[in-house]
Design a protein around this motif. Structure first.
Motif, short mmCIF file in Angstrom:
data_model
loop_
_atom_site.label_atom_id
_atom_site.label_comp_id
_atom_site.label_asym_id
_atom_site.label_seq_id
_atom_site.Cartn_x
_atom_site.Cartn_y
_atom_site.Cartn_z
N MET A 1 0.90 -1.40 0.21
CA MET A 1 -0.01 -0.14 0.09
C MET A 1 0.86 1.14 0.14
SD MET A 1 -2.76 -1.21 2.56
CE MET A 1 -4.07 0.26 2.05
N ALA A 2 1.90 1.30 0.79
CA ALA A 2 2.79 2.34 0.81
C ALA A 2 3.47 2.50 -0.52
CB ALA A 2 3.98 2.15 1.97
N LEU A 3 4.01 1.48 -1.37
CA LEU A 3 4.35 1.63 -2.63
C LEU A 3 3.40 2.25 -3.68
CD1 LEU A 3 6.58 -1.84 -3.07
CD2 LEU A 3 7.42 0.74 -2.88
N GLN A 4 2.06 1.63 -3.53
CA GLN A 4 1.08 2.11 -4.22
C GLN A 4 0.97 3.69 -4.17
OE1 GLN A 4 -2.80 1.47 -3.23
NE2 GLN A 4 -3.57 0.97 -5.09
N ILE A 5 0.67 3.99 -2.64
CA ILE A 5 0.38 5.47 -2.79
C ILE A 5 1.84 6.48 -3.01
CG2 ILE A 5 -0.37 7.00 -0.77
CD1 ILE A 5 -1.98 4.69 0.08
N GLY A 6 2.95 5.77 -2.34
CA GLY A 6 4.36 6.53 -2.38
C GLY A 6 4.64 6.84 -3.79
N ILE A 7 4.75 5.74 -4.64
CA ILE A 7 5.20 5.86 -6.17
C ILE A 7 4.15 6.77 -6.88
CG2 ILE A 7 5.79 4.91 -8.25
CD1 ILE A 7 6.93 2.50 -6.47
N GLY A 8 2.73 6.30 -6.46
CA GLY A 8 1.68 6.69 -7.35
C GLY A 8 1.34 8.42 -7.21
N ASN A 9 2.04 8.78 -5.67
CA ASN A 9 1.93 10.37 -5.23
C ASN A 9 2.95 10.92 -6.07
OD1 ASN A 9 -0.54 10.81 -4.12
ND2 ASN A 9 0.32 10.04 -2.27
N PHE A 10 3.81 10.41 -7.16
CA PHE A 10 4.40 11.41 -7.92
C PHE A 10 3.55 11.78 -9.14
CE2 PHE A 10 8.35 9.19 -6.35
CZ PHE A 10 9.01 10.21 -6.13
N ALA A 11 2.39 11.37 -9.16
CA ALA A 11 1.46 11.82 -10.04
C ALA A 11 1.06 13.46 -9.79
CB ALA A 11 0.00 11.05 -9.87
N GLY A 12 1.18 13.67 -8.41
CA GLY A 12 1.00 15.03 -7.95
C GLY A 12 2.03 15.96 -8.64
N ALA A 13 3.52 15.55 -8.56
CA ALA A 13 4.42 16.32 -9.21
C ALA A 13 4.28 16.41 -10.75
CB ALA A 13 5.73 15.74 -8.98
N MET A 14 3.73 15.52 -11.27
CA MET A 14 3.16 15.65 -12.82
C MET A 14 2.19 16.76 -13.03
SD MET A 14 3.41 11.69 -13.63
CE MET A 14 2.46 11.74 -15.10
N ALA A 15 1.06 16.41 -11.97
CA ALA A 15 -0.05 17.21 -12.41
C ALA A 15 0.22 18.79 -12.01
CB ALA A 15 -1.19 16.63 -11.57
N SER A 16 1.10 18.90 -11.00
CA SER A 16 1.40 20.47 -10.74
C SER A 16 1.80 21.08 -12.02
CB SER A 16 2.58 20.33 -9.64
OG SER A 16 2.20 19.51 -8.48
N ASN A 17 2.35 20.40 -12.96
CA ASN A 17 2.92 21.17 -14.16
C ASN A 17 1.98 21.13 -15.45
OD1 ASN A 17 5.80 21.93 -13.22
ND2 ASN A 17 5.64 19.93 -12.38
N PHE A 18 0.77 20.55 -15.30
CA PHE A 18 0.02 20.35 -16.25
C PHE A 18 -0.83 21.58 -16.73
CE2 PHE A 18 -1.07 15.28 -15.73
CZ PHE A 18 0.22 15.04 -16.34
N TYR A 19 -1.12 22.56 -15.61
CA TYR A 19 -2.06 23.65 -15.87
C TYR A 19 -1.00 24.87 -15.96
CZ TYR A 19 -5.98 20.58 -15.51
OH TYR A 19 -7.00 19.73 -15.76
N ARG A 20 -0.57 25.37 -17.00
CA ARG A 20 0.24 26.49 -17.16
C ARG A 20 -0.25 27.83 -17.14
NH1 ARG A 20 3.94 24.73 -22.05
NH2 ARG A 20 2.11 24.90 -22.92
N THR A 21 0.37 28.91 -16.78
CA THR A 21 -0.46 30.24 -16.58
C THR A 21 -0.81 30.55 -18.25
OG1 THR A 21 0.73 30.69 -14.55
CG2 THR A 21 -0.11 32.58 -15.96
#
Length: 503
Positions: free
Chosen positions: A418-438
């Motif tokens: 579960m920690a691997l799923q959530i931990g590796i999976g939450n790199f999705a947040g780093a990706m999504a942080s750059n999806f919506y550009r000004t």
């Protein structure tokens, strides 16, 4: 309904699992003696009553902590439209970097945190990390430049890392497989409530602009951080550790809860587990972790894209900052309600994938509507598409977490997986942080398209995962356990021919 004596037979057979569920060997002997002394006139256990007691003592405090955690993580989106960028002289790219660095430390520290939780008391570990969250959040309110905010977000990721995977695992230590998703959804719904609450709080707190010479967005960080610290201190006295030590349960109820948790795996759990590196390897080499990660990315990238940028997306449709804050509220409230109803239905049906497929389809259709309508002068249609997508995102996430946890046997493997799923999976947040550009405002075609593509990938991965589970279950039913002794079966965990994956 089985009597306690009947349940006790299962418990007696497993009472030597001395550390699992926080149940010491001496306590096992005490409970065993209780069974023996009551053997002639065993009391009946009211299952619904015990579950209700567990729900009332566990879920509210866990949900409150996660509400505050998610509030503190996402309120930077509210602060942005209240002037954070201008006051700190930041560019849109620098803002995105502040979002990104959070997820680097957040994802890195999730697995170590879950292993620490398995060794320490949850009533100590969970409130402690939340106090850290509150302190860092409060300090974010006094940063003076981009670098100060960047450093604060790095430490916020460290502090928050342990809460979600820790609580997701902690719930599996109390509830059986067919009961877990409703509780995961009740807990995770705090995230969608946090989204609604964040908009309302930001709307009110922003009115404090100029108080004590501080801008309104600073007060958003300061007041929400102080609130987190206060609630976390109270949590030390409210959170129960494990069923064996739960003071709100009677001796008979504690033994019954432990017995049913043992019985659900039908011998597929190794006796007296202690952490060994092979448990980590078992999780790392398990196919289901990686397929579930694809599903996770299809849900969590849209989740973070929405949580960080929804106020900005709505504002860029032509609404004022205040109205944009308020228009986020009905979206999140609806998502929370749908998540709980969906989880209840999923637990009753004892099925996970059909509901995941439905919610992922909502995400796909929602973003399709948004892309087709963006820039066409129809803000209401764009808003409706976002509404549909978010109503799919928040119910889907507890679904994939529960599905994987249901299909991992052995507490250390489950905690690690579960920690691997959530931990590796939450790199999705780093990706999504750059999806919506000004520079992509107001249509945000790039961000919406990336979210759509990932949701489609998650949909396909869900279908593949169900198909593989079905094939393996069918194969195991045909082969049976002939030729294997009980000890071998127990060591195999979810790879045992007696284990059946939940679909």
């Amino acid at each position: 309904m089985p009597t306690l004596q009947q349940r006790g037979k299962v418990f007696e057979a497993n009472s030597h699992d001395d550390k699992d569920l926080g149940f010491s060997h001496s306590e096992a002997m005490i409970e065993h003696a209780t069974f023996q002394s009551n053997a002639e006139t065993p009391p009946l256990i009211d299952e619904a009553k015990v579950l209700r007691k567990m729900d009332l003592h566990l879920i509210p405090i866990l949900s409150l902590l996660y509400l505050l955690c998610f509030l503190d993580r996402g309120n930077i989106g509210n602060a942005k439209i209240e002037g954070l960028l201008d006051d700190l002289h930041m560019t849109g790219a620098q803002y995105n970097m502040c979002l990104t660095v959070f997820f680097i430390t957040y994802s890195t520290f999730e697995l170590p945190s879950n292993l620490v939780l398995k060794r320490l008391r949850p009533s100590i570990w969970l409130p402690t990390i939340m106090i850290g969250v509150g302190v860092v959040m409060t300090l974010m309110g006094i940063v003076r430049n981009y670098h100060g905010l960047l450093i604060a977000r790095i430490f916020l990721g460290v502090a928050e890392a342990g809460l979600y995977p820790g609580v997701a695992f902690y719930i599996t230590m109390w509830y059986c497989r067919h009961e877990a998703q409703l509780r995961q959804a009740m807990f995770f719904s705090a995230a969608s409530v946090a989204g609604a609450f964040s908009g309302l709080l930001a709307f009110g707190i922003a009115k404090m602009d100029g108080v004590a010479g501080l801008e309104g967005w600073r007060w958003i960080f300061i007041l929400e951080g102080i609130l987190t610290v206060c609630v976390s201190i109270a949590a030390f006295f409210v959170i129960s550790d494990y069923p064996a030590t739960a003071s709100f349960l009677t001796e008979e109820e504690r033994a019954w809860v432990i017995a049913r948790l043992r019985a659900q795996y039908a011998g597929n759990v190794e006796v007296s587990e202690r952490f060994q590196w092979r448990y980590l390897w078992q999780a790392l080499s398990d196919f289901q972790i990686y397929l579930s990660l694809i599903v996770w990315y299809g849900i969590v990238c849209p989740l973070y894209g929405v949580s960080f940028f929804l106020p900005s997306i709505i504002k860029d449709l032509g609404y004022s900052s205040s109205n944009a804050q308020l228009l986020t509220v009905p979206i999140y409230v609806t998502a929370a309600a749908v998540a709980v109803v969906s989880a209840w239905l999923s637990d009753r049906a004892k099925q996970r994938s059909p509901f995941l497929l439905f919610h992922l389809s909502c995400i796909v259709i929602g973003f399709t509507i948004v892309i087709a309508s963006a820039g066409k002068g129809v803000p209401g249609v764009v808003y409706a598409g976002i509404f549909l997508a978010v109503s799919g995102i928040y119910p889907a996430l507890p679904g994939i977490v529960t599905w994987l946890s249901n299909n991992l046997a052995g507490e250390y493997k489950r905690a690690t997986g579960m920690a691997l799923q959530i931990g590796i999976g939450n790199f999705a947040g780093a990706m999504a942080s750059n999806f919506y550009r000004t520079q992509d405002a107001p249509s945000y075609y790039l961000g919406h398209s990336l979210e759509l593509g990932l949701a489609v990938a998650g949909l396909v991965a869900t279908i593949c995962l169900r198909f593989v589970y079905q094939r393996i279950n069918k194969s195991r039913s045909a082969k049976g356990t002939e030729g294997l002794v009980a000890e071998e079966i127990a060591r195999m965990g979810d790879k045992s021919p007696a284990f059946r994956y939940i679909l």
